[in-house]
Scaffold this motif. Structure first.
Motif, PDB file in Angstrom:
ATOM      1  N   ALA A 247     -50.242 -83.409   6.728  1.00 27.50           N
ATOM      2  CA  ALA A 247     -50.581 -83.377   5.303  1.00 27.50           C
ATOM      3  C   ALA A 247     -50.005 -82.126   4.644  1.00 27.50           C
ATOM      4  O   ALA A 247     -49.425 -82.187   3.555  1.00 27.50           O
ATOM      5  N   ASP A 248     -50.140 -80.996   5.313  1.00 26.64           N
ATOM      6  CA  ASP A 248     -49.600 -79.741   4.778  1.00 26.64           C
ATOM      7  C   ASP A 248     -48.077 -79.784   4.709  1.00 26.64           C
ATOM      8  O   ASP A 248     -47.473 -79.309   3.737  1.00 26.64           O
ATOM      9  N   ALA A 249     -47.447 -80.364   5.748  1.00 30.21           N
ATOM     10  CA  ALA A 249     -45.983 -80.423   5.768  1.00 30.21           C
ATOM     11  C   ALA A 249     -45.457 -81.308   4.639  1.00 30.21           C
ATOM     12  O   ALA A 249     -44.465 -80.966   3.981  1.00 30.21           O
ATOM     13  N   THR A 250     -46.122 -82.435   4.408  1.00 30.25           N
ATOM     14  CA  THR A 250     -45.684 -83.331   3.340  1.00 30.25           C
ATOM     15  C   THR A 250     -45.899 -82.691   1.976  1.00 30.25           C
ATOM     16  O   THR A 250     -45.078 -82.847   1.070  1.00 30.25           O
ATOM     17  N   TYR A 251     -46.984 -81.952   1.826  1.00 31.43           N
ATOM     18  CA  TYR A 251     -47.235 -81.255   0.565  1.00 31.43           C
ATOM     19  C   TYR A 251     -46.121 -80.252   0.285  1.00 31.43           C
ATOM     20  O   TYR A 251     -45.622 -80.145  -0.839  1.00 31.43           O
ATOM     21  N   ARG A 252     -45.709 -79.520   1.333  1.00 30.69           N
ATOM     22  CA  ARG A 252     -44.596 -78.572   1.160  1.00 30.69           C
ATOM     23  C   ARG A 252     -43.297 -79.308   0.845  1.00 30.69           C
ATOM     24  O   ARG A 252     -42.464 -78.819   0.069  1.00 30.69           O
ATOM     25  N   LEU A 253     -43.124 -80.503   1.436  1.00 28.11           N
ATOM     26  CA  LEU A 253     -41.940 -81.308   1.154  1.00 28.11           C
ATOM     27  C   LEU A 253     -41.890 -81.697  -0.319  1.00 28.11           C
ATOM     28  O   LEU A 253     -40.824 -81.693  -0.946  1.00 28.11           O
ATOM     29  N   LEU A 254     -43.056 -82.024  -0.886  1.00 31.98           N
ATOM     30  CA  LEU A 254     -43.104 -82.378  -2.299  1.00 31.98           C
ATOM     31  C   LEU A 254     -42.782 -81.193  -3.197  1.00 31.98           C
ATOM     32  O   LEU A 254     -42.324 -81.367  -4.325  1.00 31.98           O
ATOM     33  N   GLN A 255     -43.037 -79.979  -2.716  1.00 24.16           N
ATOM     34  CA  GLN A 255     -42.745 -78.781  -3.505  1.00 24.16           C
ATOM     35  C   GLN A 255     -41.300 -78.320  -3.363  1.00 24.16           C
ATOM     36  O   GLN A 255     -40.849 -77.468  -4.128  1.00 24.16           O
ATOM     37  N   ALA A 256     -40.573 -78.894  -2.411  1.00 25.92           N
ATOM     38  CA  ALA A 256     -39.229 -78.412  -2.099  1.00 25.92           C
ATOM     39  C   ALA A 256     -38.249 -78.737  -3.224  1.00 25.92           C
ATOM     40  O   ALA A 256     -38.440 -79.689  -3.980  1.00 25.92           O
TER      41      ALA A 256
END
Length: 391
Positions: A247-256
């Motif tokens: 979940a945290d990794a995908t959230y960071r992906l959305l911020q990339a």
């Protein structure tokens, strides 16, 4: 804000966004019923025919995407869309999220065969994977992460889930991850971990407290369900941290930087209020916002004749229409024009209210079409309209 001032609002240019090889994810979000699915499909067709290898992920169960792309059905596996022009080397695939199947795939990928079978057959897991609040949004993010990690496509376009609040798409993955990795679940797992003689030896004030809590839960939920939950927790124990991590990794992906959010709306008060709220949330969470895509905008080539003048002319014709015929027809057409101009004026007020609050957000408008889009030609038409924005 006058039409002249509106020209200062930046134009959302979709072709440069889709053509940029650094753009790897486009997220179409907004309130329900504003055309997110059609917009995602149109952008997918446009990007593929301009040379990108695209997959469109929809969470819309209405199957409109499949029909518009000439497919009989969509499921959890990307399917190639026929009829797309591949002359520039692009291709288009489409899929519809199956949240239970995606959850099952996670279990199968992160547990051995025996443990996976125990989880998949557990009644609490079956209920959780089929309809627990936030599961759909979490699994959409799981699937997005899987698609992005593969080299098959260089652009993933996401049609976000229909929900009461567009913010669920950002919040639900974290909520479900917190639930699965939270103290409540750990508390439920304690009796299973401390069972048997070892559990009796460990009986203390701490375990007594756990027993009191689980005893109360047993009365509330029923002993059978509580046992199912505890069995599920025991089987899933090694996977809990993975849910939060992903979940945290995908959230960071959305911020990339390679991600672009497109807020989709129609020129109506509630939809634009939701759009403004989402824009503010994206800014607060440092999500890369590309702009606002405004669907179903009405216009007229005769907008120099305003509603009041048209009505006045219609009334004059009706008063002078002693012989009926052409006078009545002209008066009727003028009345229809006046109604159209009032719709246009109302939509402009709604749009201008949004752009006054958020003048930095680029805007693209798509004219209201006479019917639903149901094939690739219609999707191409929308893509061309998006590309032909003028100040």
């Amino acid at each position: 804000m006058s039409p002249e001032t509106l020209r200062d609002v930046p134009i959302l240019e979709t072709d440069p966004l889709l053509d940029d090889p650094d753009t790897r994810i486009v997220v179409c979000c907004g309130a329900g019923g504003v055309g997110k699915t059609t917009s995602a499909a149109a952008l997918g067709v446009r990007a593929a025919e301009r040379g990108r290898k695209v997959v469109v992920l929809t969470i819309d169960p209405a199957r409109r995407l499949a029909q518009s792309m000439g497919l009989t059905e969509l499921d959890n596996t990307p399917r190639r869309v026929p009829g797309v022009d591949t002359a520039k080397g692009g291709e288009l695939h489409a899929m519809m999220l199956d949240m239970k199947r995606t959850f099952d795939e996670i279990v199968e990928a992160h547990a051995d065969a025996q443990r996976a079978r125990a989880i998949l057959e557990n009644p609490f897991y079956q209920s959780l994977s089929a309809g627990f609040a936030g599961t759909q949004e979490y699994m959409a993010m799981e699937k997005l992460g899987q698609l992005r990690a593969r080299d098959t496509w260089d652009l993933v376009i996401v049609d976000t889930p229909p929900s009461r609040s567009a913010l669920d798409f950002l919040d639900a993955p974290g909520r479900l991850g917190s639930f699965l990795d939270g103290r409540f679940i750990r508390l439920l797992s304690a009796p299973a971990k401390a069972g048997g003689k070892a559990g009796l030896k460990m009986f203390s004030l701490g375990m007594a407290g756990v027993s009191m809590v689980t005893g109360a839960l047993g009365k509330l939920l029923g002993a059978g369900m509580l046992r199912d939950v505890q069995t599920f927790v025991a089987a899933m124990d090694t996977m809990f941290g993975g849910f939060r991590t992903r979940a945290d990794a995908t959230y960071r992906l959305l911020q990339a930087p390679g991600t672009a959010f497109l807020v989709v709306a129609v020129p109506e008060r509630d939809a634009l209020r939701e759009a403004a709220y989402f824009v503010e949330r994206l800014h607060a969470d440092r999500m890369p916002l590309a702009g606002l895509l405004l669907n179903r905008v009405h216009g007229s080539d005769a907008d120099t004749l305003g509603a009041e003048r048209a009505l006045a002319a219609a009334e004059a014709l009706e008063d002078a229409a002693g012989d009926g015929g052409h006078h009545e027809l002209a008066a009727g057409l003028l009345t229809l024009h006046a109604e159209r101009m009032r719709v246009i004026a109302r939509e402009r007020r709604m749009r201008d209210r949004f752009t006054t609050l958020h003048p930095e957000v680029p805007v693209a408008e798509v004219a209201a079409l006479p019917g639903d889009v149901h094939n690739l030609a219609g999707l191409r038409d929308i893509g061309e309209r998006l590309a032909a924005q003028r100040p």
